[in-house]
Design an enzyme around this catalytic site. Structure first.
Site, PDB file in Angstrom:
ATOM      1  N   GLU A   1     -10.246   9.116  -2.641  1.00 56.91           N
ATOM      2  CA  GLU A   1      -9.378   7.940  -2.468  1.00 56.91           C
ATOM      3  C   GLU A   1      -8.233   8.217  -1.485  1.00 56.91           C
ATOM      4  O   GLU A   1      -7.172   8.695  -1.879  1.00 56.91           O
ATOM      5  CB  GLU A   1      -8.803   7.510  -3.829  1.00 56.91           C
TER       6      GLU A   1
ATOM      7  N   LYS B   1     -13.167   5.595  -2.161  1.00 56.31           N
ATOM      8  CA  LYS B   1     -12.320   4.530  -2.724  1.00 56.31           C
ATOM      9  C   LYS B   1     -11.197   4.263  -1.719  1.00 56.31           C
ATOM     10  O   LYS B   1     -10.141   4.892  -1.771  1.00 56.31           O
ATOM     11  CB  LYS B   1     -11.757   4.953  -4.083  1.00 56.31           C
TER      12      LYS B   1
END
Ligand code: 5MM
Length: 339
Positions: A179, A221
């Protein structure tokens, strides 16, 4: 192929099941306490347990949610009846995940920038989390846009930490969610966000390659490409979708198991509409879904507000958002579903 390839690929595919996405419920203590304070809920371990019990026991959640990212405390908590949350999720067919980073700290010598910590001892922690039932993990790097930032150094330092984390995860048969979040703060344009997002993703995938990451056994992500939240210009759904997809097509290899967006502070319906818009064009090389925190939970948290009499309505609000996002992940969302 690495030793753990089949397990990693199976888990990643389960997480990217069509019409489903990931529930991010891994707020650290500070973040969770801040969100509770906004709705007048007392900041205690028991209140966090009660709230998270409401989330994991929501009837019908598994119809639209493939996996749930937990905070470490939650991984070891139980329902009021004594059932471990992990067992509740597994019984519903929801894959258990765990946030393993230790948060973003100031990057020494780079004012205004941060580096995510948590690599020391991670190999041992991953073994313990996997023993507890976690099959995937998450590490969040945070970058912000100003006229001068992010610096190349901050991008590279965070990309390297993400890749080292991902390698340790795959060694432990745990699917890494990678992420790199570029914050919405600021008044920058859509074009500037696209340029920064493209550069960050290029560096992240360069490092993932250097660290020999099995792309089929990982999930990205990312943020969506959006103008800064203080920008005077509002971008259309189509412009956001086009800029985001364009950035990914230029940087994310087709072998990656999937992309699951963070919502980043967008309103819940807008995060849903943006995801839906990304599915209106030509077929994409990877599954594209959601891994929202606030955009799934906001309404449920406000409805509950710490009162057990509101649990059922709060659960309905959560599942309704998950349903809308599940439809958006297939390009089948319509605003009329909000009613
Ligand atoms: C960006 O935050 C992640 C996605 O949530 P949103 O959809 O609300 O943007 C989220 O998973 C985040 O990483 C966790 O809440 C943990 O954040 P903190 O700040 O507590 O480490």
């Amino acid at each position: 192929m690495p030793l753990n390839a089949d397990t990693l690929i199976d888990t990643a595919r389960a997480l990217m099941a069509p019409g489903k996405g990931i529930l991010a419920m891994d707020e650290s203590l500070g973040t969770c306490n801040r969100r509770f304070a906004q709705v007048g809920i007392g900041q205690s371990e028991e209140n966090r347990r009660r709230y998270r019990e409401l989330l994991v026991t929501a009837p019908g959640l598994a119809s639209h949610i493939s996996g749930a990212i937990l905070f470490e405390e939650t991984l070891y908590q139980r329902t009021a009846d004594g059932v471990p949350f992990v067992e509740v999720l597994q019984a519903a067919g929801i894959v258990v995940g765990i946030k393993v980073d230790a948060g973003a700290q100031p990057l020494a010598a780079f004012p205004g920038e941060r580096i995510t910590e948590g690599l020391d001892g991670l190999r041992e922690r991953l073994k313990a989390y996997a023993g507890q039932g976690a099959r995937f993990a998450k590490w969040r790097a945070v970058l912000n846009i100003t006229e001068q930032l992010p610096s190349r150094f901050a991008i590279q330092a965070n990309a390297q930490a993400l890749a080292r984390y991902a390698a340790l995860c795959q060694e432990a048969r745990v699917v890494p969610i990678v992420e790199p979040e570029i914050l919405m703060d600021g008044d920058h344009s859509l074009a500037r966000c696209q340029a920064v997002t493209t550069e960050v993703l290029a560096q992240v995938f360069e490092q993932l390659h250097q660290h020999r990451i099995l792309l089929e056994g990982m999930i990205l992500k990312p943020n969506m490409v959006l103008p800064g939240q203080d920008s005077p210009v509002t971008a259309t759904l189509e412009a956001v979708a086009q800029a985001t997809v364009e950035s990914f097509l230029r940087t994310v290899p087709a072998a990656v198991a999937g992309i699951a967006f963070l919502s980043g502070g967008q309103s819940s319906p807008l995060a849903t509409a943006h995801l839906n818009a990304m599915h209106q064009g030509a077929p994409l090389p990877w599954p594209l879904t959601f891994s929202y925190g606030r955009a799934l939970q906001d309404e449920a948290l406000h409805v509950w507000a710490g009162d057990d009499a509101h649990v059922e309505r709060a659960q309905q609000a959560l599942v309704q958002r998950a349903r809308c996002n599940g439809a958006a992940a297939q390009g089948q969302y319509h605003p009329s579903m909000e009613n």
